[in-house]
Design a protein around this motif. Sequence first.
Motif, PDB file in Angstrom:
ATOM      1  N   GLN A   1      19.244  14.794  19.797  1.00  0.00           N
ATOM      2  CA  GLN A   1      20.000  15.521  20.813  1.00  0.00           C
ATOM      3  C   GLN A   1      19.954  17.028  20.584  1.00  0.00           C
ATOM      4  N   LEU A   2      19.470  17.437  19.420  1.00  0.00           N
ATOM      5  CA  LEU A   2      19.283  18.872  19.188  1.00  0.00           C
ATOM      6  C   LEU A   2      18.263  19.428  20.181  1.00  0.00           C
ATOM      7  N   TRP A   3      17.361  18.564  20.671  1.00  0.00           N
ATOM      8  CA  TRP A   3      16.428  18.996  21.715  1.00  0.00           C
ATOM      9  C   TRP A   3      17.195  19.263  23.011  1.00  0.00           C
ATOM     10  N   ASN A   4      18.159  18.384  23.338  1.00  0.00           N
ATOM     11  CA  ASN A   4      19.013  18.607  24.504  1.00  0.00           C
ATOM     12  C   ASN A   4      19.778  19.914  24.374  1.00  0.00           C
ATOM     13  N   VAL A   5      20.176  20.230  23.141  1.00  0.00           N
ATOM     14  CA  VAL A   5      20.892  21.484  22.874  1.00  0.00           C
ATOM     15  C   VAL A   5      19.952  22.667  23.069  1.00  0.00           C
ATOM     16  N   LEU A   6      18.752  22.550  22.529  1.00  0.00           N
ATOM     17  CA  LEU A   6      17.790  23.652  22.588  1.00  0.00           C
ATOM     18  C   LEU A   6      17.443  24.031  24.026  1.00  0.00           C
ATOM     19  N   ILE A   7      17.291  23.047  24.909  1.00  0.00           N
ATOM     20  CA  ILE A   7      16.906  23.340  26.292  1.00  0.00           C
ATOM     21  C   ILE A   7      18.115  23.597  27.189  1.00  0.00           C
ATOM     22  N   GLY A   8      19.308  23.613  26.602  1.00  0.00           N
ATOM     23  CA  GLY A   8      20.494  24.032  27.341  1.00  0.00           C
ATOM     24  C   GLY A   8      21.261  22.959  28.077  1.00  0.00           C
ATOM     25  N   GLU A   9      20.903  21.689  27.893  1.00  0.00           N
ATOM     26  CA  GLU A   9      21.629  20.606  28.568  1.00  0.00           C
ATOM     27  C   GLU A   9      22.921  20.260  27.840  1.00  0.00           C
ATOM     28  N   MET A  10      22.924  20.516  26.531  1.00  0.00           N
ATOM     29  CA  MET A  10      24.085  20.227  25.707  1.00  0.00           C
ATOM     30  C   MET A  10      24.387  21.424  24.809  1.00  0.00           C
TER      31      MET A  10
END
Length: 208
Positions: free
Chosen positions: A115-124
């Motif tokens: 989910q760090l990828w979700n964080v990186l792209i701004g979704e989370m």
Amino acid sequence: MFFNDIPIEDNRVKEKRIYLHIKRLFDIIFAIIGLILSSPILLIVAILIKFESPGPVFYKQERLGLRGRSFQVIKLRSMVVDAEKNGAKWADKDDPRVTKIGKFIRKTRIDEIPQLWNVLIGEMSLIGPRPERPMFTAQFNKEIPGFINRLQVKPGVTGWAQVNGGYDITPKEKLELDLQYIRNMNILLDLKIILKTIKIVFTGNGAR
């Protein structure tokens, strides 16, 4: 934006723009470092997942983010492939759908690392209310009016409700804790949540 015809807006959130900009910068830095440092662990766990059961290593599921925007949350697969053949349901304690390696990565929260990828792209964000599935959000909002107010901020990998009960509290209690975070969110509170999360990871409390 609206979800179920109910406006989602809170001036207290708008007033924290500087904090939100700092938080976003921290999210980007932490996500990049976290993904790099955890890559060996992800590789080993990916091999174990494939070895134990057939199916993809990663698991994607629709969740609701900021102001009701839909996105695909990414996790390491911890259940058998046909886990929801009988319909969607929350994970139970000692859920038989969870694989052996799945129990370990859930207990240690390793399954959440992608989910760090979700964080990186701004979704989370790193810190915020845990993202919920659309069907459960709609259901809980009917049972608990105002449940969608959790969508005033980006969902988080961890959050105030997660470190104060997580799966062991009711949706109503979760809402109260999430709104408490939204009203009082600041850098010091975020650091407190991170420290509590680290403690939970090492003790395995609240895992399912």
